[in-house]
Write a protein that holds these residues in place. Structure first.
Motif, PDB file in Angstrom:
ATOM      1  N   PRO A 121       1.880  15.599 -17.094  1.00  0.00           N
ATOM      2  CA  PRO A 121       2.542  16.028 -18.327  1.00  0.00           C
ATOM      3  C   PRO A 121       3.198  17.393 -18.135  1.00  0.00           C
ATOM      4  N   PRO A 122       4.217  17.697 -18.920  1.00  0.00           N
ATOM      5  CA  PRO A 122       4.825  19.033 -18.842  1.00  0.00           C
ATOM      6  C   PRO A 122       3.761  20.097 -19.134  1.00  0.00           C
ATOM      7  N   SER A 123       3.889  21.257 -18.480  1.00  0.00           N
ATOM      8  CA  SER A 123       2.863  22.294 -18.606  1.00  0.00           C
ATOM      9  C   SER A 123       2.989  23.131 -19.872  1.00  0.00           C
ATOM     10  N   SER A 124       4.146  23.038 -20.548  1.00  0.00           N
ATOM     11  CA  SER A 124       4.335  23.818 -21.773  1.00  0.00           C
ATOM     12  C   SER A 124       5.280  23.079 -22.716  1.00  0.00           C
ATOM     13  N   ARG A 125       5.348  23.555 -23.925  1.00  0.00           N
ATOM     14  CA  ARG A 125       6.268  22.981 -24.918  1.00  0.00           C
ATOM     15  C   ARG A 125       7.713  23.149 -24.449  1.00  0.00           C
ATOM     16  N   ALA A 126       8.016  24.304 -23.856  1.00  0.00           N
ATOM     17  CA  ALA A 126       9.371  24.559 -23.352  1.00  0.00           C
ATOM     18  C   ALA A 126       9.716  23.575 -22.236  1.00  0.00           C
ATOM     19  N   ASP A 127       8.762  23.318 -21.326  1.00  0.00           N
ATOM     20  CA  ASP A 127       8.998  22.355 -20.251  1.00  0.00           C
ATOM     21  C   ASP A 127       9.199  20.949 -20.814  1.00  0.00           C
ATOM     22  N   ALA A 128       8.440  20.598 -21.846  1.00  0.00           N
ATOM     23  CA  ALA A 128       8.585  19.283 -22.473  1.00  0.00           C
ATOM     24  C   ALA A 128       9.972  19.149 -23.108  1.00  0.00           C
ATOM     25  N   ASP A 129      10.421  20.196 -23.787  1.00  0.00           N
ATOM     26  CA  ASP A 129      11.755  20.177 -24.398  1.00  0.00           C
ATOM     27  C   ASP A 129      12.850  20.056 -23.339  1.00  0.00           C
ATOM     28  N   TYR A 130      12.677  20.795 -22.237  1.00  0.00           N
ATOM     29  CA  TYR A 130      13.650  20.744 -21.142  1.00  0.00           C
ATOM     30  C   TYR A 130      13.684  19.339 -20.523  1.00  0.00           C
ATOM     31  N   LEU A 131      12.510  18.750 -20.304  1.00  0.00           N
ATOM     32  CA  LEU A 131      12.429  17.396 -19.745  1.00  0.00           C
ATOM     33  C   LEU A 131      13.109  16.390 -20.669  1.00  0.00           C
ATOM     34  N   ARG A 132      12.840  16.500 -21.966  1.00  0.00           N
ATOM     35  CA  ARG A 132      13.448  15.577 -22.922  1.00  0.00           C
ATOM     36  C   ARG A 132      14.975  15.720 -22.914  1.00  0.00           C
ATOM     37  N   GLN A 133      15.473  16.964 -22.888  1.00  0.00           N
ATOM     38  CA  GLN A 133      16.921  17.190 -22.849  1.00  0.00           C
ATOM     39  C   GLN A 133      17.532  16.584 -21.588  1.00  0.00           C
ATOM     40  N   TYR A 134      16.857  16.791 -20.454  1.00  0.00           N
ATOM     41  CA  TYR A 134      17.349  16.231 -19.191  1.00  0.00           C
ATOM     42  C   TYR A 134      17.379  14.705 -19.259  1.00  0.00           C
ATOM     43  N   LEU A 135      16.298  14.112 -19.749  1.00  0.00           N
ATOM     44  CA  LEU A 135      16.233  12.652 -19.810  1.00  0.00           C
ATOM     45  C   LEU A 135      17.273  12.076 -20.766  1.00  0.00           C
ATOM     46  N   VAL A 136      17.536  12.750 -21.878  1.00  0.00           N
ATOM     47  CA  VAL A 136      18.593  12.285 -22.787  1.00  0.00           C
ATOM     48  C   VAL A 136      19.927  12.292 -22.050  1.00  0.00           C
ATOM     49  N   GLN A 137      20.208  13.369 -21.329  1.00  0.00           N
ATOM     50  CA  GLN A 137      21.476  13.476 -20.617  1.00  0.00           C
ATOM     51  C   GLN A 137      21.606  12.406 -19.540  1.00  0.00           C
ATOM     52  N   VAL A 138      20.564  12.194 -18.759  1.00  0.00           N
ATOM     53  CA  VAL A 138      20.645  11.209 -17.677  1.00  0.00           C
ATOM     54  C   VAL A 138      20.681   9.786 -18.249  1.00  0.00           C
ATOM     55  N   ARG A 139      19.995   9.557 -19.370  1.00  0.00           N
ATOM     56  CA  ARG A 139      20.046   8.242 -20.020  1.00  0.00           C
ATOM     57  C   ARG A 139      21.449   7.951 -20.554  1.00  0.00           C
ATOM     58  N   GLN A 140      22.112   8.963 -21.133  1.00  0.00           N
ATOM     59  CA  GLN A 140      23.472   8.776 -21.629  1.00  0.00           C
ATOM     60  C   GLN A 140      24.429   8.446 -20.482  1.00  0.00           C
ATOM     61  N   GLU A 141      24.299   9.168 -19.379  1.00  0.00           N
ATOM     62  CA  GLU A 141      25.163   8.911 -18.226  1.00  0.00           C
ATOM     63  C   GLU A 141      24.886   7.533 -17.643  1.00  0.00           C
ATOM     64  N   LEU A 142      23.624   7.166 -17.553  1.00  0.00           N
ATOM     65  CA  LEU A 142      23.256   5.851 -17.033  1.00  0.00           C
ATOM     66  C   LEU A 142      23.809   4.744 -17.927  1.00  0.00           C
ATOM     67  N   ALA A 143      23.693   4.912 -19.236  1.00  0.00           N
ATOM     68  CA  ALA A 143      24.225   3.913 -20.173  1.00  0.00           C
ATOM     69  C   ALA A 143      25.731   3.763 -20.008  1.00  0.00           C
ATOM     70  N   ALA A 144      26.443   4.880 -19.865  1.00  0.00           N
ATOM     71  CA  ALA A 144      27.906   4.833 -19.711  1.00  0.00           C
ATOM     72  C   ALA A 144      28.293   4.104 -18.422  1.00  0.00           C
ATOM     73  N   ARG A 145      27.595   4.404 -17.339  1.00  0.00           N
ATOM     74  CA  ARG A 145      27.929   3.751 -16.064  1.00  0.00           C
ATOM     75  C   ARG A 145      27.493   2.291 -16.051  1.00  0.00           C
ATOM     76  N   LEU A 146      26.409   1.978 -16.748  1.00  0.00           N
ATOM     77  CA  LEU A 146      25.974   0.586 -16.855  1.00  0.00           C
ATOM     78  C   LEU A 146      27.038  -0.229 -17.591  1.00  0.00           C
ATOM     79  N   ILE A 147      27.566   0.316 -18.667  1.00  0.00           N
ATOM     80  CA  ILE A 147      28.621  -0.366 -19.431  1.00  0.00           C
ATOM     81  C   ILE A 147      29.822  -0.648 -18.529  1.00  0.00           C
ATOM     82  N   GLU A 148      30.207   0.328 -17.701  1.00  0.00           N
ATOM     83  CA  GLU A 148      31.336   0.122 -16.784  1.00  0.00           C
ATOM     84  C   GLU A 148      31.083  -1.084 -15.878  1.00  0.00           C
ATOM     85  N   ARG A 149      29.868  -1.211 -15.388  1.00  0.00           N
ATOM     86  CA  ARG A 149      29.542  -2.330 -14.492  1.00  0.00           C
ATOM     87  C   ARG A 149      29.413  -3.645 -15.253  1.00  0.00           C
TER      88      ARG A 149
END
Length: 147
Positions: A92-120
């Motif tokens: 698990p993330p070691s702090s609330r800030a790390d959890a927020d950062y992880l969530r932001q990163y995952l949202v960004q990578v999920r959005q990019e993955l969804a966009a590229r999946l649609i292209e394929r």
């Protein structure tokens, strides 16, 4: 400062390239952090295909893009959350800030993955998702789902 070689792709391209073969696996050996991210992204692709597969009629590319972008940004569990399916494999993330950062990163990578999946999914120009990709909508990588 070094230049990035875009011809080698990234984790999103690797996930899309390996999805169909990996979706057949019941087990997956985790060798490092990249494998942990790969697992999360493969499971997200499964969720995307399942989401598109629930529509009564196949969605257009624009409709599919909206559906998957919404799925990418919707609330989802991260490692350490009680309802995260793979807590045994993730620290698990070691702090609330790390959890927020992880969530932001995952949202960004999920959005990019969804966009590229649609292209394929819509690469053939028919306006309908690829039957070949959609045939994997019921497959469960490692018998798991993020949803």
């Amino acid at each position: 400062m070094s230049e990035v070689d875009v011809s080698q792709g990234d984790i999103v391209d690797e996930t899309l390239d390996l999805f169909r073969a990996n979706s057949l696996f019941r087990n997956f050996e985790i060798k490092g952090p990249a494998d942990r991210l790969l697992i999360i992204l493969i499971l997200f692709i499964s969720d995307c295909l399942a989401k598109l597969g629930t529509a009564r009629i196949p969605p257009s590319q624009i409709e599919a893009s909206k559906l998957l972008n919404t799925l990418a940004v919707d609330s989802f569990p991260i490692p350490g959350d009680a309802n995260f399916q793979l807590n045994a494999h993730y620290a698990p993330p070691s702090s609330r800030a790390d959890a927020d950062y992880l969530r932001q990163y995952l949202v960004q990578v999920r959005q990019e993955l969804a966009a590229r999946l649609i292209e394929r999914l819509y690469a053939d120009g028919t306006g309908k998702p690829s039957k070949w990709w959609m045939s994997f909508q019921k497959r469960r990588f490692m018998n798991r789902s993020l949803g």
